[in-house]
Design an enzyme around this catalytic site. Structure first.
Site, short mmCIF file in Angstrom:
data_model
loop_
_atom_site.label_atom_id
_atom_site.label_comp_id
_atom_site.label_asym_id
_atom_site.label_seq_id
_atom_site.Cartn_x
_atom_site.Cartn_y
_atom_site.Cartn_z
N GLU A 1 14.10 27.77 15.72
CA GLU A 1 15.22 28.29 16.99
C GLU A 1 14.71 29.56 17.52
OE1 GLU A 1 19.60 27.05 16.61
OE2 GLU A 1 18.93 27.16 14.34
N GLU B 1 21.90 18.44 9.39
CA GLU B 1 21.29 18.96 11.06
C GLU B 1 19.69 19.46 10.15
OE1 GLU B 1 23.31 21.81 13.04
OE2 GLU B 1 21.76 22.80 14.08
#
Length: 258
Positions: A145, A140
């Site tokens: 974020e 990932e």
């Protein structure tokens, strides 16, 4: 974005912050979505529901296509305080899985984030192999974020270490999240590098799959979403600021010219 590991595997990785990167004539645009309209392109697949264990994070929202729209040449993902199938919030999550994926390149998006307690917007990537070998073995790459509207954005890689345990390695940079910024990675055979507006703030070495990073030498697809609540941001949601919008001007993928 799927889950936050409890520890970081640091050996063999390297942070080199503060470098500003300009345009590079060696990059060639291979795919983009400029969100010019009138509907979301069919190269995106919408997730629906709350997944398994709140998408692995105990998130509070129900994802549905209705919370994403094209307006003013942008993709707008809206988080709302509304009930759906037993959940108190709705939002949207879309991905290019099964439609488009890439091995290496510069992946970037110009994004404006909302600002409310309980938010978890993300621009990220998952390995195509997730359906065969699961997470975190598939790898990932979190390009951007943010949690709770604080003035930091995070760039993180997650994978399965050589002993099979979960590993992660990340960096962060301060920025004004409620303004548009270009969030990007540059990813090749040796490194993944994270940028905001051309400024590099984090770097990770993946040469020859060092420290179990072989997952990052396989194709990945893109994900965009605006989560509400979860184990990382917590469960105290600032309802008075909802609905709230994550606005995406474009997503572009470049690869090195041959």
């Amino acid at each position: 974005m799927i889950a936050r590991a409890m520890w970081s595997l640091l050996a063999g990785a390297l942070i080199l912050g503060g470098t500003v990167r300009g345009a590079d004539d060696n990059w060639e645009l291979v795919w983009s979505d400029e969100f010019d309209g009138p509907e979301v392109s069919d190269e995106w697949v919408f997730e629906t529901g709350n997944g398994n264990d709140g998408w692995g994070n105990n998130e509070l929202e129900f994802y549905q296509r209705e919370n994403a729209r094209i307006a003013d040449g942008m993709l707008i993902i809206t988080a709302k305080k509304e009930s759906r199938d037993g959940f108190n919030y709705t939002s949207a999550r879309l991905k290019t899985q099964g439609r488009k994926s890439w091995k290496y390149g510069r992946i970037e998006a110009r994004i404006e984030l909302p600002d409310f307690r309980g938010q978890w917007p993300a621009f990220w990537m998952l390995g195509d192999s997730i359906t065969e070998i699961g997470w975190p073995r598939c790898g990932e790459i979190d390009i951007m974020e943010n949690i709770n509207g604080d003035r930091r954005v995070h760039g993180t890689a997650h994978w399965s270490a050589e002993d099979g345990s979960k590993a992660e390695y990340g960096g962060e940079i301060s920025t004004t999240i409620t303004r548009f910024h270009v969030y990007a990675i540059e990813w090749d055979e040796d490194f993944i590098r994270w940028f905001v507006d051309g400024r590099k703030y984090h770097e990770m070495r993946i040469t020859d799959g060092v420290n179990g990073t072989s997952a990052f030498h396989e194709p990945f697809f893109i994900v965009l979403n605006l989560a509400v609540g979860g184990r990382w941001p917590g469960f105290d949601v600032e309802n008075r600021k909802l609905p709230a919008e994550m606005r995406v001007d474009y997503v572009r993928v470049y690869q090195k010219k041959q």
